[in-house]
Design an enzyme around this catalytic site. Structure first.
Site, PDB file in Angstrom:
ATOM      1  N   ARG A  88       0.803  -1.221   0.000  1.00 27.54           N
ATOM      2  CA  ARG A  88       0.000   0.000   0.000  1.00 27.54           C
ATOM      3  C   ARG A  88       0.844   1.285   0.000  1.00 27.54           C
ATOM      4  O   ARG A  88       0.315   2.377  -0.152  1.00 27.54           O
ATOM      5  CB  ARG A  88      -0.959  -0.009   1.206  1.00 27.54           C
ATOM      6  CG  ARG A  88      -2.146  -0.941   1.007  1.00 27.54           C
ATOM      7  CD  ARG A  88      -2.899  -1.164   2.302  1.00 27.54           C
ATOM      8  NE  ARG A  88      -2.216  -2.117   3.175  1.00 27.54           N
ATOM      9  CZ  ARG A  88      -2.576  -2.375   4.446  1.00 27.54           C
ATOM     10  NH1 ARG A  88      -3.585  -1.737   4.972  1.00 27.54           N
ATOM     11  NH2 ARG A  88      -1.909  -3.263   5.158  1.00 27.54           N
TER      12      ARG A  88
ATOM     13  N   THR B 258       2.478 -13.467   9.186  1.00 27.45           N
ATOM     14  CA  THR B 258       3.263 -13.086  10.361  1.00 27.45           C
ATOM     15  C   THR B 258       3.587 -14.296  11.247  1.00 27.45           C
ATOM     16  O   THR B 258       4.658 -14.353  11.854  1.00 27.45           O
ATOM     17  CB  THR B 258       2.523 -12.006  11.178  1.00 27.45           C
ATOM     18  OG1 THR B 258       1.150 -12.418  11.347  1.00 27.45           O
ATOM     19  CG2 THR B 258       2.529 -10.678  10.458  1.00 27.45           C
TER      20      THR B 258
HETATM   21  C1  UD1 Z   1      -1.065  -7.191  11.417  1.00 30.00           C
HETATM   22  C2  UD1 Z   1      -1.905  -8.058  12.343  1.00 30.00           C
HETATM   23  C3  UD1 Z   1      -3.135  -7.277  12.772  1.00 30.00           C
HETATM   24  C4  UD1 Z   1      -2.714  -5.978  13.426  1.00 30.00           C
HETATM   25  C5  UD1 Z   1      -1.775  -5.185  12.522  1.00 30.00           C
HETATM   26  C6  UD1 Z   1      -1.198  -4.030  13.285  1.00 30.00           C
HETATM   27  C7  UD1 Z   1      -1.507 -10.281  11.453  1.00 30.00           C
HETATM   28  C8  UD1 Z   1      -2.061 -11.421  10.707  1.00 30.00           C
HETATM   29  N1  UD1 Z   1      -2.308  -9.240  11.619  1.00 30.00           N
HETATM   30  O1  UD1 Z   1      -1.846  -6.896  10.303  1.00 30.00           O
HETATM   31  O2  UD1 Z   1      -3.908  -8.044  13.701  1.00 30.00           O
HETATM   32  O3  UD1 Z   1      -3.864  -5.209  13.741  1.00 30.00           O
HETATM   33  O4  UD1 Z   1      -0.680  -6.004  12.093  1.00 30.00           O
HETATM   34  O5  UD1 Z   1      -0.441  -3.239  12.439  1.00 30.00           O
HETATM   35  O6  UD1 Z   1      -0.402 -10.348  11.922  1.00 30.00           O
HETATM   36  N2  UD1 Z   1       5.453  -9.477   7.666  1.00 30.00           N
HETATM   37  C9  UD1 Z   1       6.481 -10.373   7.486  1.00 30.00           C
HETATM   38  N3  UD1 Z   1       6.234 -11.553   6.883  1.00 30.00           N
HETATM   39  C10 UD1 Z   1       4.992 -11.896   6.462  1.00 30.00           C
HETATM   40  C11 UD1 Z   1       3.948 -10.978   6.660  1.00 30.00           C
HETATM   41  C12 UD1 Z   1       4.200  -9.772   7.266  1.00 30.00           C
HETATM   42  O7  UD1 Z   1       7.621 -10.119   7.861  1.00 30.00           O
HETATM   43  O8  UD1 Z   1       4.862 -12.994   5.929  1.00 30.00           O
HETATM   44  C13 UD1 Z   1       5.745  -8.194   8.342  1.00 30.00           C
HETATM   45  C14 UD1 Z   1       5.471  -6.964   7.492  1.00 30.00           C
HETATM   46  O9  UD1 Z   1       6.626  -6.577   6.797  1.00 30.00           O
HETATM   47  C15 UD1 Z   1       5.060  -5.929   8.544  1.00 30.00           C
HETATM   48  C16 UD1 Z   1       4.467  -6.765   9.652  1.00 30.00           C
HETATM   49  O10 UD1 Z   1       4.883  -8.095   9.438  1.00 30.00           O
HETATM   50  O11 UD1 Z   1       6.168  -5.209   9.067  1.00 30.00           O
HETATM   51  C17 UD1 Z   1       2.953  -6.710   9.671  1.00 30.00           C
HETATM   52  O12 UD1 Z   1       2.495  -7.063   8.410  1.00 30.00           O
HETATM   53  P1  UD1 Z   1       1.262  -6.319   7.766  1.00 30.00           P
HETATM   54  O13 UD1 Z   1       0.958  -6.986   6.502  1.00 30.00           O
HETATM   55  O14 UD1 Z   1       1.445  -4.851   7.790  1.00 30.00           O
HETATM   56  O15 UD1 Z   1       0.165  -6.728   8.879  1.00 30.00           O
HETATM   57  P2  UD1 Z   1      -1.317  -6.425   8.827  1.00 30.00           P
HETATM   58  O16 UD1 Z   1      -1.970  -7.308   7.834  1.00 30.00           O
HETATM   59  O17 UD1 Z   1      -1.508  -4.984   8.723  1.00 30.00           O
END
Ligand code: UD1
Ligand code: CA
Length: 475
Positions: free
Chosen positions: A18, A94
């Site tokens: 995004r 995550t």
């Molecule tokens: C996540 C949470 C959500 C919370 C939000 C807060 C999950 C499933 N959901 O959502 O409950 O309200 O954060 O901001 O965790 N990342 C990785 N590897 C992956 C996926 C993500 O390293 O496979 C990292 C991303 O780079 C980022 C962080 O994890 O820094 C969070 O990922 P993002 O996709 O922003 O999480 P949300 O879907 O927003």
């Protein structure tokens, strides 16, 4: 009770779709710093480097750039805890990211996990959260907060007051989407509980991802204590997912440091339009004008006055010094009671002693200037050492570069000793040295070292005046 060893896992593998940018999300800058750097420096302050705890940064998109930035933080001593990296080649969620991270051997019994996009979560918040987790004898805790519209965040589910788990926005019912308390993306887990839950985690959900927050419901089913610790100030859990949130995070950080500086007694003419980084420090009685940005480890002494539209980064400024409008300075040191600008440019390696005057359109680089010296107008000094009591006239240039590498150097040094007087429109061609007390006549191009003190140097062609010639010429 002894504090358990807590490793800090940081999730930084995502691209941040995004953001609509080719830069990995966590490298986007807030107040001039990558947001991951801001978060890690804050968390590092809460980690005891002797405890054996380490950072574990999960990288994927832009992994080389991200790891290089983090190594830079280590090298410069900005973070002290050791760092390991976990490569997550495919972003399966995550939960998957944390599971990979835990493959590293560790002495910890507890793991804190942070989304990498949280530039506003400070060391104080982390300490408070650790305490609350311990006090509640929790096995799995998250940090939550409440805002009017929780957007795409995961919602915190409660039965009465009891925390029961998290539902992701994509999977939430219309009623759940109306919940205003959300999961901020900061967690503390008991290691055994976490490993156990991650081992059984499924990705049967709208995103087909392994959701870390699923750990809470799983832990609860195993009769473990879980905690959603509520931060009443939502700012600290402001995640950055797009450019609008990046700008919001930045103004929140700027506001925070302006408020701190005003608390310390600095008068900021227009705090809303002044951009002061979180590490800027100031003594008593300082004044800062509008549209000025000050970043890095800039330190203002007492009674320092900074004008409007200045741009300072990593500059140390002595007591009583005045920096006038539109001055730009980087990695420089100014002594006491100096006056610099307007429109002066200090490039890295500038050192001014006390009572120095640098006027308009003067550029300095890798140059030291002694006390009571004035360079008042339109000059360039690069790779120079200027003594004290020197007067540099208008339009002086150190010719430090002739395009030739000599003795392995591309740039050459100019040394101007104490009490030299340089008239207007002069150049010295480096390498060169001018003995103390010498007088350089206006319009001179000085190419040879002046060895003897108090010499007069005239290096210009003699004037020719021919009477009546102008009249003839016009005819
Ligand atoms: C996540 C949470 C959500 C919370 C939000 C807060 C999950 C499933 N959901 O959502 O409950 O309200 O954060 O901001 O965790 N990342 C990785 N590897 C992956 C996926 C993500 O390293 O496979 C990292 C991303 O780079 C980022 C962080 O994890 O820094 C969070 O990922 P993002 O996709 O922003 O999480 P949300 O879907 O927003
Ligand atoms: Ca000339």
């Amino acid at each position: 009770m002894k504090n358990p060893i807590t490793d800090v896992v940081i999730l930084a593998a995502g691209l941040g779709t995004r953001m609509k940018s080719d830069t990995p999300k966590v490298l986007h800058r807030v107040c001039g710093q990558p947001m991951l750097a801001i978060l890690m420096e804050e968390l590092d302050r809460a980690i005891d480097p002797r405890s054996g705890a380490h950072f574990n940064v999960v990288i994927g998109h832009g992994r080389d750039e991200v790891s290089e930035m983090v190594r830079g933080l280590q090298k410069s001593g900005r973070i002290k805890a050791p760092v390991v990296f976990t490569v997550q080649a495919e972003q399966l969620g995550t939960g998957h990211a944390v599971k990979l991270a835990l493959e590293h051997p560790s002495k910890a019994s507890q793991v804190a996990v942070f989304n990498g996009d949280l530039p506003l979560f400070g060391a104080d918040c982390f300490s408070k959260f650790l305490e609350a987790h311990a006090a509640a004898r929790s096995s799995a805790s998250l940090a939550s907060t409440t805002i009017a519209d929780a957007g795409q965040y995961g919602r915190v589910l409660r039965k009465g007051m009891t925390f029961t788990g998290v539902v992701e926005f994509k999977d939430a019912s219309a009623a759940q989407r109306r919940i205003r308390e959300y999961n901020g993306g900061v967690y503390i887990f008991d290691l055994k509980t976490l490993v156990n839950a991650l081992g059984k985690m499924k990705n049967k959900n709208a995103a087909r991802e392994f959701y870390l927050p699923d750990v809470f419901e799983m832990a609860r089913k195993l009769k473990k204590n879980i905690l959603a610790y509520h931060f009443d100030n939502p700012t600290v859990l402001g995640g950055v997912n797009n450019m609008r949130e990046l700008a919001q995070a930045q103004s929140a950080l700027y506001r925070r440091s302006a408020e701190q500086l005003m608390e310390d007694g600095v008068f900021i003419h227009d705090p809303q339009h002044t951009y002061l980084g979180p590490k800027v420090r100031a003594g008593r009685g300082c004044v800062i004008g509008p549209f000025t940005s000050i970043h890095g480890e800039t330190v203002l002494g007492d009674r320092v006055r900074i004008g409007a539209h200045c741009e300072l980064s990593d500059v140390q400024i002595g007591n009583g010094t005045v920096v006038r409008n539109s001055t730009v300075a980087e990695k420089s040191v100014f002594g006491k009671d100096c006056s610099v600008g307007p429109m002066a440019h200090f490039r890295p390696g500038t050192r001014l002693a006390d009572n120095v005057k640098i006027g308009n359109f003067v550029e300095l680089k890798e140059t030291s200037i002694g006390s009571n010296t004035a360079v008042s107008h339109l000059s360039y000094l690069g790779d120079a050492e200027v003594g004290s009591g020197v007067n540099v006239g208008c339009g002086f240039v150190t010719c430090n570069y002739d395009g030739v590498v000599r003795d392995g150097r591309r740039k050459h040094r100019s040394v101007i000793r104490d009490n030299v007087f340089i008239g207007s429109d002069c150049q010295v061609v480096a390498p060169i040295e001018i003995a103390s007390g010498s007088f350089i006549a206006s319009g001179s191009t000085v190419t040879d070292t002046v060895k003897e003190e108090d010499s007069l140097v005239v290096a210009r062609t003699r004037q020719v005046t021919k009477s009546g010639y102008a009249k003839k010429y016009r005819k």
